[in-house]
Write an enzyme that holds these catalytic residues in place. Structure first.
Site, mmCIF file in Angstrom:
data_model
loop_
_atom_site.group_PDB
_atom_site.id
_atom_site.type_symbol
_atom_site.label_atom_id
_atom_site.label_comp_id
_atom_site.label_asym_id
_atom_site.label_seq_id
_atom_site.Cartn_x
_atom_site.Cartn_y
_atom_site.Cartn_z
ATOM 1 N N LYS A 67 0.887 -1.444 -0.058
ATOM 2 C CA LYS A 67 -0.095 -0.004 -0.124
ATOM 3 C C LYS A 67 0.825 1.269 -0.120
ATOM 4 C CE LYS A 67 -3.747 1.911 2.606
ATOM 5 N NZ LYS A 67 -4.585 1.946 3.987
ATOM 6 N N SER A 73 -9.463 2.604 3.156
ATOM 7 C CA SER A 73 -8.379 3.339 2.344
ATOM 8 C C SER A 73 -7.407 2.257 1.478
ATOM 9 C CB SER A 73 -7.424 3.959 3.347
ATOM 10 O OG SER A 73 -6.547 3.463 4.062
ATOM 11 N N SER A 77 -9.860 0.446 7.376
ATOM 12 C CA SER A 77 -9.125 0.338 6.041
ATOM 13 C C SER A 77 -8.819 -0.752 5.479
ATOM 14 C CB SER A 77 -8.354 1.443 5.949
ATOM 15 O OG SER A 77 -8.575 2.738 6.436
#
Length: 471
Positions: free
Chosen positions: A84, A159, A183
Site C-alpha cells: 500500500k 483506504s 481500512s
C-alpha cells in the site's frame, strides 16, 4: 443511496501460471518446481496490465525491478504482490494518495513493508489509496478513482482500495493493507475479500506511530481465502513475535469448538443497516447457529460521545499528517492541492481546539469498553458496513465536507470500535447483493484472539457463501 448501476465484472482470471491459485497454493507450486518463478511473475504482470486500465488500482509499478531482482526466500517466495502506498519501500515513492507533493524515492523499507516483504513476496509496485487514508472510498479530487472489479460503477472501498481491487480482480492473490478505522475491512467487504485487522501491537508499525496519543492503525493483508490470511499472519509472527500477546500460531481449519456469539444489529448510534446488509447478517447468523454455536442478541456499549471523540481524533490525524508532509517536503508541498475533504476535516480542529485533549483521554480508556463486550460472549457478529459499496461519486471528496462526513459516519459505523479498543476484527464475504456486489459480515474477538476469528472464518468459507467473481 443512489440505485446501483450494473456492469460486467472486470477480472484477470485465466488459464495461465496463476490460474485460480491462492498465495499458499502458488508458493507451494513454485517450491515443488511445478511452476517457474519467471512464468509466475510474467503472468502476474500481464494480469495487472490487463485490468488496471479499468480499475486504476496501481499507484506506481516496478515491473522491471521485479524482473531484474534476485530470487526471494520465505514461505511466500515468488508470489507477486503489492504494498500500500503509505508504507515506504526503498527505491519507490510514497504518495499517500495526495496530489499536494511529488515524493522522491524512499531510502529504506518501513517496518511494515519489511515485515511483509520478508515473507518472500515479489513486489510489483504500490497500490492506490485516498488522500492520507482518511476516507472510505478510493476517490480523488483531480484524477480517476479506483474502481470495484465486481461492478466498476461502484467504490472499491478504502483506504486499502487499490490493494483490494488488485486481489479481487485476480491480478495478485494477496496484498499488503492497513487499517486505522476499517481500512482493511472496508475494502475487503466492498470487494468480496477476507480482511483481518489484528490486535494492536501484533504487527510492526510505521515509525513514530506509537508516539501518537492513540494508536489506531494495524498492518495486515487482504486475500481471497482464509488460508492465505492465516498463513500470512503466522509467517509475520515468526518474523517478529508480538511482545505481550498470545501467539496466533498457524490456524489451518475449524477447531470444532462451540462458541457463544453476540449478534450486533445496530451501530453505535443505534442505526440498523441497509436491508440487504441485514439479510446477509441474518444468513450468516443462521449458518453459525447451524454449526452448533449459541447466538445471543447484543448491542454495542459505546455512546454517542464515542462517535464525537473518534471524529475529533480523525480530524487531528488530518492536521498531523498535513503538518508532517509540509515539514518533510517544504516548498514542494502545495496546500492548495489538498482535497476538499481533508481540508474540511482539519478545519474542525481549528473550530474546537479544546476538544482534542479530553477526546484523546477518553479514547485511551476505550480498551476497557471494548473488553466489556466479551464479558458473556466469545465473539461478536455484526455487519462490516452499513450498506453495500456505494456508486462512485457518492463519496467523492469534491462534495461539501459536511455532506461527505455524514455519509462516512453512516457507512462505517461498525468498524472503528476495534481500532479504538485495540481488538481484532475480520471481514469475510457473504453472498451477493444487488448490482452484483459482494455482501459481508464482521467477526470481532477479545484482544489477542485472532485464532478464533480465523476458526470461524474457515467455517463460513467452507459453507460456500464466499461469492466468485468469475461465476
Amino acid at each position: 443511496m443512489t440505485p446501483p448501476v450494473a456492469t460486467e465484472p472486470v477480472h484477470a482470471f485465466t488459464d495461465d501460471a496463476l490460474g485460480t491459485l491462492d498465495a499458499v497454493g502458488l508458493a507451494a507450486a513454485i517450491r515443488a518446481g511445478e511452476l517457474g518463478r519467471r512464468e509466475v511473475l510474467e503472468a502476474a504482470i500481464a494480469r495487472v496490465q490487463r485490468v488496471d486500465p479499468e480499475l486504476g488500482a496501481v499507484q506506481v509499478d516496478c515491473f522491471d525491478r521485479a524482473r531484474r531482482g534476485p530470487a526471494t526466500f520465505g514461505p511466500f517466495a515468488g508470489v507477486p504482490s503489492f504494498v500500500k502506498d503509505n508504507a515506504d519501500v526503498a527505491g519507490l515513492p510514497s504518495c499517500h494518495g495526495s496530489a499536494a507533493f511529488v515524493p522522491s524515492p524512499r531510502r529504506r523499507n518501513s517496518p511494515p513493508a519489511e515485515q511483509f516483504l520478508r515473507q518472500g513476496f515479489v513486489l510489483l509496485g504500490k497500490s492506490t489509496m485516498p488522500e492520507f487514508g482518511l476516507t472510505a472510498s478510493t476517490e480523488y479530487a483531480d484524477r480517476p478513482p479506483t474502481r470495484n472489479p465486481w461492478n466498476t460503477a461502484h467504490s472499491a472501498g478504502a483506504s486499502s482500495g487499490g490493494a483490494a481491487a488488485l486481489v479481487a480482480s485476480g491480478a495478485v492473490p494477496i496484498a499488503h493493507a492497513n487499517d486505522g478505522g476499517g481500512s482493511i475491512r472496508i475494502p475487503a467487504a466492498a470487494t468480496g475479500l477476507v480482511g483481518l485487522k489484528p490486535t494492536r501491537g501484533r504487527m510492526l508499525a510505521q515509525a513514530g506511530i506509537d508516539h501518537l496519543p492513540v494508536n489506531l492503525v494495524a498492518e495486515g493483508v487482504v486475500s481471497r481465502t482464509v488460508r492465505d490470511c492465516a498463513h500470512y499472519y503466522a509467517a509475520a509472527e515468526r518474523y517478529r513475535p508480538a511482545p505481550g500477546l498470545p501467539p496466533i500460531g498457524l490456524v489451518e481449519g475449524p477447531s470444532g469448538r462451540r462458541l457463544r456469539i453476540g449478534v450486533i444489529r445496530a451501530d453505535i448510534r443505534g442505526h440498523r443497516p441497509h436491508p440487504e446488509t441485514e439479510a446477509e447478517l441474518d444468513a450468516a447468523a443462521a449458518q453459525l447457529a447451524g454449526f452448533g454455536h449459541e447466538l445471543i442478541e447484543q448491542r454495542l456499549q459505546a455512546d454517542l460521545r464515542f462517535v464525537d471523540d473518534f471524529c475529533t481524533y480523525w480530524a487531528l490525524c488530518a492536521v498531523l499528517m498535513m503538518a508532517s508532509f509540509q515539514v518533510e517536503h517544504g516548498r514542494r508541498f502545495d496546500p492548495r492541492r489538498i482535497d476538499r475533504f481533508t481540508r474540511g476535516l482539519a478545519a474542525t480542529i481549528a473550530r474546537h481546539p479544546l476538544s482534542v485533549v479530553p477526546a484523546a483521554r477518553r479514547l485511551r480508556g476505550a480498551t476497557a469498553l471494548y473488553d466489556e463486550h466479551f464479558a458473556e460472549v466469545d465473539v461478536l457478529l455484526s455487519p462490516t458496513l452499513s450498506h453495500p459499496a456505494p456508486p462512485l461519486g457518492e463519496q467523492s471528496p469534491n462534495q461539501p465536507f459536511d455532506e461527505l462526513f455524514a455519509k462516512l459516519i453512516d457507512y462505517v459505523g461498525f468498524t472503528p470500535l476495534n481500532n479504538i479498543g485495540g481488538g481484532p476484527g475480520i471481514s469475510v464475504p457473504h453472498g451477493l447483493t444487488s448490482g452484483n456486489l459482494p455482501g459481508s459480515v464482521q467477526l470481532s474477538a477479545p484482544r489477542g484472539d485472532e485464532a478464533t476469528l480465523l476458526d470461524l472464518a474457515y467455517q463460513l468459507e467452507a459453507a460456500g457463501t464466499f461469492p466468485s467473481i468469475t461465476a
